[in-house]
Scaffold this active site. Structure first.
Site, PDB file in Angstrom:
ATOM      1  N   HIS A  82      16.095 131.347  34.739  1.00 45.48           N
ATOM      2  CA  HIS A  82      16.180 131.031  33.313  1.00 45.48           C
ATOM      3  C   HIS A  82      14.807 131.265  32.684  1.00 45.48           C
ATOM      4  O   HIS A  82      13.798 130.793  33.198  1.00 45.48           O
ATOM      5  CB  HIS A  82      16.594 129.570  33.096  1.00 45.48           C
ATOM      6  N   ASP A 161      25.181 118.827  25.237  1.00 45.83           N
ATOM      7  CA  ASP A 161      23.993 119.621  24.897  1.00 45.83           C
ATOM      8  C   ASP A 161      24.297 120.584  23.751  1.00 45.83           C
ATOM      9  O   ASP A 161      23.458 120.785  22.866  1.00 45.83           O
ATOM     10  CB  ASP A 161      23.486 120.419  26.103  1.00 45.83           C
ATOM     11  N   ARG A 168      19.432 119.249  16.877  1.00 45.50           N
ATOM     12  CA  ARG A 168      17.968 119.350  16.982  1.00 45.50           C
ATOM     13  C   ARG A 168      17.448 120.532  16.181  1.00 45.50           C
ATOM     14  O   ARG A 168      16.367 120.467  15.577  1.00 45.50           O
ATOM     15  CB  ARG A 168      17.564 119.506  18.461  1.00 45.50           C
ATOM     16  N   SER A 183      17.949 119.831  28.267  1.00 45.81           N
ATOM     17  CA  SER A 183      18.922 120.767  27.698  1.00 45.81           C
ATOM     18  C   SER A 183      19.094 121.969  28.639  1.00 45.81           C
ATOM     19  O   SER A 183      20.213 122.339  29.014  1.00 45.81           O
ATOM     20  CB  SER A 183      18.414 121.215  26.319  1.00 45.81           C
ATOM     21  N   LYS A 187      22.470 122.570  31.649  1.00 45.93           N
ATOM     22  CA  LYS A 187      23.334 123.758  31.680  1.00 45.93           C
ATOM     23  C   LYS A 187      23.218 124.480  33.024  1.00 45.93           C
ATOM     24  O   LYS A 187      24.207 124.958  33.571  1.00 45.93           O
ATOM     25  CB  LYS A 187      22.981 124.703  30.524  1.00 45.93           C
TER      26      LYS A 187
HETATM   27  N1  URA Z   1      16.772 126.428  25.295  1.00 47.31           N
HETATM   28  C1  URA Z   1      17.716 125.491  25.531  1.00 47.31           C
HETATM   29  O1  URA Z   1      18.736 125.749  26.154  1.00 47.31           O
HETATM   30  N2  URA Z   1      17.492 124.256  25.070  1.00 47.31           N
HETATM   31  C2  URA Z   1      16.386 123.902  24.408  1.00 47.31           C
HETATM   32  O2  URA Z   1      16.251 122.762  24.038  1.00 47.31           O
HETATM   33  C3  URA Z   1      15.422 124.897  24.159  1.00 47.31           C
HETATM   34  C4  URA Z   1      15.638 126.158  24.629  1.00 47.31           C
END
Ligand code: URA
Length: 422
Positions: A82, A161, A168, A183, A187
């Site tokens: 990621h 999320d 947010r 967050s 995932k």
């Molecule tokens: N990417 C995400 O998935 N969440 C965040 O809070 C910031 C970047």
């Protein structure tokens, strides 16, 4: 439980109990906590932070808000990467096929770009026919036939999320390390990967502008991974200048295909191989050589199978923009700075990115950088070529490039890989 008590506890610098966290996430997902209450809680978290135990529990509660995927039916170990997002960051495109060609499976749920940072799905969607939305059964089929799949997360994955991130985004609470870390990790853990390599970008084109902040984010995510039994390693990598030469969608796919064909810009190749080695080691395959997969064409074979399995035509010409405009070097000398943020905003304004989630992006829009910081340029030579479907987009893009490059002086750049955290 009462939302106001939870908000007050965090507002006053306290630590939330596991019960408060579980309740807040569940109630918010169900709609029993109002958006304004969650936005107050998110702001209190942004201002007062969270302990390691709070972040772990918050992440766990977000994972439990939805499904958890399972790849145990595969006969290979799974590993994923990621990136926290940057300008010209197309690394997933060559990386997933390279790692799959070396024997691991890569089940990657990816995102779209927002603001000046590009999104992997937007880039891949410039390939005619390619489809981002797959069912879980289709994901498994692509993983079996190609070894790697890159697609959109379904609505059942960490719905807490999904809702909280949208909130947010409009309440000035994105830039909280515990909220970003939970967050991303909720995932990735729900995605079911067996190991994870994080590419935490540092510099003007990244979320984290300084190595200190990036290190804190990386350490928080690595700790969350450890607390959930997920092998997680993070690299801090440079995002003070664009990665590679191409910034946009189709132009980044074309550059990725060059890398898969054994060419491409040296920084893209180096980062792809560095991340591939980390992913293979994390999957228990440390002896495989990812450079060989680029050289012998096996990574390209995986790419073609992966694109075809998702409806794409790997041989179709990629879309190109109608208008181009070239910026030339105003003087001769060393290009000492090419600012990632300025180039990213320019590409976004050309149509490569979107200002609102529901907007389409232009596949052909973007920028080609003809020189990288540290290289010598000659007055009048092409420095940047801007691509747009609509020429009215050019002036604002050019505005964001003012002051974004400098000729003369000594470049002061981050090394491509700044640090490793495990
Ligand atoms: N990417 C995400 O998935 N969440 C965040 O809070 C910031 C970047």
């Amino acid at each position: 439980m009462d939302a106001i008590d939870v908000i007050r506890a965090k507002r006053d610098g306290g630590t939330l109990t596991p019960g408060q966290i579980d309740w807040a996430i569940d109630a918010y997902t169900r709609g029993a906590i109002a958006e304004e209450q969650m936005s107050a809680l998110a702001m209190a978290i942004l201002l007062n932070g969270m302990t390691r135990l709070e972040v772990a529990r918050w992440t766990e509660a977000m994972i439990r808000s939805g499904e958890r995927m399972d790849w145990s039916a595969l006969d290979r170990p799974t590993t994923d990467k990621h990136s926290t997002g940057g300008v010209g960051d197309k690394i997933t495109l060559p990386l997933a096929p390279v790692v799959a060609a070396c024997g691991a499976a890569v089940p990657q749920l990816s995102g779209r770009g927002l603001g000046h940072t590009g999104g992997t799905l937007d880039k891949l969607e410039s390939i005619p026919g390619w489809r981002a939305s797959l069912s879980n059964a289709e994901m498994l089929d692509v993983l079996r036939s190609a070894g790697a799949v890159v697609c959109a997360a379904g609505s059942g994955l960490a719905p807490a999320d999904r809702k909280l991130y949208a909130l947010r985004d409009v309440t000035g609470t994105v830039e909280s390390i515990p909220l970003i870390a939970s967050s991303i990790m909720s995932k990735k853990i729900a995605e079911g990967t067996g190991a994870l390599v994080l590419d935490v970008k540092v510099g003007s084109g990244a979320f984290m502008k300084t190595a200190g902040n990036a290190r804190e984010l990386a350490e928080t995510m690595v700790a969350i991974g450890a607390d959930h039994g997920l092998r997680t390693v993070a690299l801090l990598t440079a995002m003070d200048r664009p990665l590679g030469n191409a910034v946009g969608n189709a132009v980044e796919v074309a550059e990725s295909v060059e890398v898969l064909a054994g060419g491409g810009p040296s920084d893209v190749v180096e980062l792809t191989l560095t991340l591939a080695r980390e992913m293979l080691a994390s999957a228990g395959l440390p002896d495989r050589d990812p450079a060989e997969a680029l050289k012998d064409g096996s990574a390209m074979d995986v790419w073609r199978r992966m694109i075809t399995a998702q409806g794409g035509d790997p041989d179709a010409p990629l879309p190109s923009a109608r208008e181009t405009h070239t910026v030339t070097a105003p003087a001769s000398g060393v290009l000492s700075r090419l600012d990632a943020y300025g180039v990213g905003v320019a590409a976004w304004r050309l149509g490569a990115g979107r200002a609102r989630k529901e907007e389409p992006v232009s596949s052909g829009a973007g920028i080609i950088c003809h020189a990288k910081p540290g290289e010598t340029v000659t007055k009048g030579q092409p420095l940047l070529t801007l691509h747009a479907d609509d020429e009215t987009r050019l002036p604002r893009a050019l505005e964001s490039l003012e002051g974004a490059y400098e000729i003369g002086g000594t470049p002061s750049l981050h090394p491509l890989v700044i640090d490793r955290i495990s």
